[in-house]
Design a protein around this motif. Structure first.
Motif, PDB file in Angstrom:
ATOM      1  N   TYR A 179      46.095  -4.818  -2.203  1.00 33.20           N
ATOM      2  CA  TYR A 179      44.844  -5.233  -1.559  1.00 33.20           C
ATOM      3  C   TYR A 179      44.356  -4.321  -0.436  1.00 33.20           C
ATOM      4  O   TYR A 179      43.206  -4.452  -0.012  1.00 33.20           O
ATOM      5  N   ARG A 192      41.001  -2.642  -0.839  1.00 37.44           N
ATOM      6  CA  ARG A 192      39.806  -3.476  -0.631  1.00 37.44           C
ATOM      7  C   ARG A 192      39.213  -3.274   0.763  1.00 37.44           C
ATOM      8  O   ARG A 192      38.045  -3.604   0.983  1.00 37.44           O
ATOM      9  N   HIS A 237      34.812 -11.113  -5.369  1.00 39.73           N
ATOM     10  CA  HIS A 237      35.675 -11.705  -4.345  1.00 39.73           C
ATOM     11  C   HIS A 237      35.672 -13.216  -4.511  1.00 39.73           C
ATOM     12  O   HIS A 237      34.622 -13.832  -4.489  1.00 39.73           O
ATOM     13  N   THR A 265      43.582 -10.334   0.858  1.00 39.44           N
ATOM     14  CA  THR A 265      43.115  -9.218   1.683  1.00 39.44           C
ATOM     15  C   THR A 265      43.376  -9.517   3.158  1.00 39.44           C
ATOM     16  O   THR A 265      43.758  -8.624   3.925  1.00 39.44           O
TER      17      THR A 265
END
Length: 110
Positions: free
Chosen positions: A17, A20, A84, A92
């Motif tokens: 993550y 991201r 998302h 995240t």
């Protein structure tokens, strides 16, 4: 079992993550959602410090939380979406806490 085993969930989440974070530059709604998840995790996992400054989460506590969260996702057959969703924002946020508080040692490529 090696002493690094308990870090594995955090290492894997961070590895997956952290990319991201680049989306923060052009996805303000995602940034705001992750910020809200960070705040909720801090409230859930830490006790406020002096001056109401949040303390860093305990690595073991965050690992336990992450394992439970991942187990819940596995039980629902969750698959990461293109955009998302709640889970992406939460994972995240976990990654942000990992990086911000240096909860895992730097990974070396062999």
């Amino acid at each position: 079992m090696s002493s690094a085993a308990p870090l594995t969930p955090l290492v894997e989440i961070a590895r997956t993550y952290a990319p991201r974070f680049a989306e923060f530059a052009f996805e303000p709604a995602f940034t705001a959602a992750v910020d809200q998840h960070v705040a909720e995790l801090r409230d859930r996992l830490t006790v406020g410090g002096p001056g109401l400054v949040p303390l860093p989460p305990d690595r073991e506590t965050l690992t336990d939380y992450a394992l439970g969260f991942l187990d819940g996702l596995a039980e629902t057959d969750w698959a990461e979406p293109v955009g998302h969703d709640y889970a992406v924002c939460r994972l995240t946020a976990i990654t942000w806490l990992i990086h911000h508080h240096a909860l895992i040692p730097p990974q070396r490529d062999h």
